[in-house]
Design a protein around this motif. Structure first.
Motif, PDB file in Angstrom:
ATOM      1  N   ALA A   9       0.837  -1.200   0.000  1.00  0.00           N
ATOM      2  CA  ALA A   9       0.000   0.000   0.000  1.00  0.00           C
ATOM      3  C   ALA A   9       0.873   1.252   0.000  1.00  0.00           C
ATOM      4  O   ALA A   9       0.576   2.226  -0.700  1.00  0.00           O
ATOM      5  N   LEU A  12       2.161   1.817  -3.492  1.00  0.00           N
ATOM      6  CA  LEU A  12       1.090   2.348  -4.335  1.00  0.00           C
ATOM      7  C   LEU A  12       0.834   3.825  -4.039  1.00  0.00           C
ATOM      8  O   LEU A  12       0.626   4.628  -4.952  1.00  0.00           O
ATOM      9  N   GLN A  15       3.423   5.991  -5.647  1.00  0.00           N
ATOM     10  CA  GLN A  15       3.154   6.149  -7.078  1.00  0.00           C
ATOM     11  C   GLN A  15       2.014   7.136  -7.318  1.00  0.00           C
ATOM     12  O   GLN A  15       2.060   7.946  -8.246  1.00  0.00           O
ATOM     13  N   THR A  16       1.011   7.076  -6.480  1.00  0.00           N
ATOM     14  CA  THR A  16      -0.136   7.965  -6.633  1.00  0.00           C
ATOM     15  C   THR A  16       0.245   9.410  -6.348  1.00  0.00           C
ATOM     16  O   THR A  16      -0.254  10.326  -7.005  1.00  0.00           O
ATOM     17  N   LYS A  54      -3.149   4.416 -12.269  1.00  0.00           N
ATOM     18  CA  LYS A  54      -2.364   4.393 -11.031  1.00  0.00           C
ATOM     19  C   LYS A  54      -3.218   4.817  -9.841  1.00  0.00           C
ATOM     20  O   LYS A  54      -3.207   4.186  -8.786  1.00  0.00           O
ATOM     21  N   THR A  57      -6.020   2.220  -9.142  1.00  0.00           N
ATOM     22  CA  THR A  57      -5.474   0.995  -8.562  1.00  0.00           C
ATOM     23  C   THR A  57      -5.228   1.177  -7.072  1.00  0.00           C
ATOM     24  O   THR A  57      -5.547   0.302  -6.264  1.00  0.00           O
ATOM     25  N   THR A  58      -4.665   2.316  -6.715  1.00  0.00           N
ATOM     26  CA  THR A  58      -4.405   2.590  -5.299  1.00  0.00           C
ATOM     27  C   THR A  58      -5.699   2.658  -4.513  1.00  0.00           C
ATOM     28  O   THR A  58      -5.820   2.059  -3.438  1.00  0.00           O
ATOM     29  N   TYR A  61      -7.094  -0.883  -4.115  1.00  0.00           N
ATOM     30  CA  TYR A  61      -6.317  -1.706  -3.180  1.00  0.00           C
ATOM     31  C   TYR A  61      -6.565  -1.275  -1.739  1.00  0.00           C
ATOM     32  O   TYR A  61      -6.809  -2.110  -0.870  1.00  0.00           O
TER      33      TYR A  61
END
Length: 75
Positions: A9, A12, A15-16, A54, A57-58, A61
């Protein structure tokens, strides 16, 4: 088990934090201020689609991680 989820997490989220400002800039450059033009832009612009993926997806998740954590507490 939870430590692995936490580390993933965190990656992620990192990346976000990079993708979201770039996506917002693409939207601002195209003057997309409401959802429909933003959606159309993400459909037609490969960079916007990538950054949106991106972010989504975060969100997916993290939402499911919270659900999994809550479910395991109930059992």
């Amino acid at each position: 088990n939870m430590m692995g989820h936490l580390c993933f997490a965190w990656l992620l989220l990192e990346q976000t934090l990079i993708a979201l400002p770039k996506l917002e800039k693409i939207w601002a450059d195209a003057a997309a201020t409401v959802e429909e033009p933003k959606f159309a832009l993400c459909e037609n612009n490969p960079d916007a689609r990538y950054y949106e993926g991106k972010v989504k997806t975060t969100r997916f998740y993290i939402w499911n991680l919270r659900s999994e954590e809550h479910t395991s507490e109930l059992q």
